[in-house]
Design an enzyme around this catalytic site. Structure first.
Site, PDB file in Angstrom:
ATOM      1  N   ASP A 104      47.213  40.546  31.249  1.00 34.10           N
ATOM      2  CA  ASP A 104      46.796  41.368  31.765  1.00 34.10           C
ATOM      3  C   ASP A 104      46.035  41.635  30.186  1.00 34.10           C
ATOM      4  O   ASP A 104      46.186  42.235  29.354  1.00 34.10           O
ATOM      5  CB  ASP A 104      48.368  42.072  31.504  1.00 34.10           C
ATOM      6  CG  ASP A 104      49.226  42.081  32.502  1.00 34.10           C
ATOM      7  OD1 ASP A 104      49.370  41.470  33.164  1.00 34.10           O
ATOM      8  OD2 ASP A 104      50.216  42.370  32.020  1.00 34.10           O
TER       9      ASP A 104
HETATM   10  N1  URA Z   1      52.826  38.314  31.735  1.00 33.94           N
HETATM   11  C1  URA Z   1      52.866  38.998  32.039  1.00 33.94           C
HETATM   12  O1  URA Z   1      53.718  39.848  32.345  1.00 33.94           O
HETATM   13  N2  URA Z   1      51.658  38.951  31.725  1.00 33.94           N
HETATM   14  C2  URA Z   1      50.656  38.803  30.820  1.00 33.94           C
HETATM   15  O2  URA Z   1      49.394  39.332  31.187  1.00 33.94           O
HETATM   16  C3  URA Z   1      51.432  37.250  30.938  1.00 33.94           C
HETATM   17  C4  URA Z   1      52.226  37.334  31.064  1.00 33.94           C
END
Ligand code: URA
Length: 237
Positions: A104
């Site tokens: 993310d």
């Molecule tokens: N899980 C999440 O919530 N975000 C990420 O970026 C990777 C794994």
């Protein structure tokens, strides 16, 4: 097949064709050790092209890099909102790389980028169970009961998560750090697993993928994986 030098340089993502023509005129390009001139062609499987002394890799050459992604970058190849892309951080690599899975915008840590489709598929395929470990900082505390729930799997709107490993690291003031190891790669999985337990994630960093970690790779920097690491990844669990 031999192609015009400006086309090869543009394909490597180093410059536009027009810019590359300028570089040729400026004497920045060598073809097989000699100053290149406009109109020269090369076949990268037999010829050597140097741009400011750096050998131009063929776009077909496979390369995989391990990036330590900082917060504030998207791991897609385009962003309609104009935010910074993880590929901005690897722009010096001539091949067109794509991220293996996603982190993310506000997640940090280990992200592989590659032009090796086979490797990307291998790592991303759920049946290969490649483990990913996240360092998670949450507001509040992580009770024994919550740890058990994470370990057993929690019900998300796209189904129950597979068993996970949880290790509490420390409690600092009103926050708690723990490591969570999963092998699935669902969208926002760690954040959603925490949300379901009522935990608010304040920091999330992927610290390991299979046997790879972030050792010696500072935030915003990357390193190319060795052939031996790539071979090992293809059999990693
Ligand atoms: N899980 C999440 O919530 N975000 C990420 O970026 C990777 C794994």
């Amino acid at each position: 097949m031999a192609e015009r030098l400006q086309k090869l340089i543009a394909q490597a993502g180093l410059a536009s064709r027009r810019q590359a023509e300028k570089w040729i005129e400026e004497g920045r390009i060598l073809l097989n050790g000699h100053l290149a001139k406009l109109g020269d062609r090369a076949d990268l499987s037999i010829d050597q092209v140097q741009v400011d002394g750096q050998i131009l890799a063929s776009a077909q050459d496979k390369v995989t890099v391990l990036l330590n992604k900082p917060r504030g970058y998207v791991s897609t190849l385009k962003d309609p909102e104009g935010r910074r892309l993880v590929t901005d951080l690897t722009a010096a690599i001539p091949q067109r790389l794509f991220p293996v899975g996603r982190l993310d915008y506000n997640t940090e840590g280990l992200l592989l980028l590659t032009n090796d489709g086979e490797l990307a598929q291998y790592i991303s395929h759920p049946s290969h169970h490649v483990e990913k470990t996240y360092l998670v900082k949450v507001r509040g505390s992580l009770s024994e009961k919550m740890m058990k729930r994470l370990e057993r799997g929690v019900e998300l709107d796209d189904g129950k998560t597979a068993p996970a490993k949880v290790e509490k690291i420390r409690t600092v003031g009103s926050s708690c750090w723990f490591e969570l190891t999963i092998h699935e790669g669902r969208n926002r999985q760690v954040r959603r697993m925490c949300e379901i337990l009522g935990l608010s994630v304040v920091r999330l960093k992927r610290i390991r993928l299979g046997f790879l970690d972030l050792k010696d790779v500072m935030p915003g920097r990357y390193r190319c994986l060795l052939d031996s690491e790539i071979q090992k990844l293809k059999i990693t669990k």
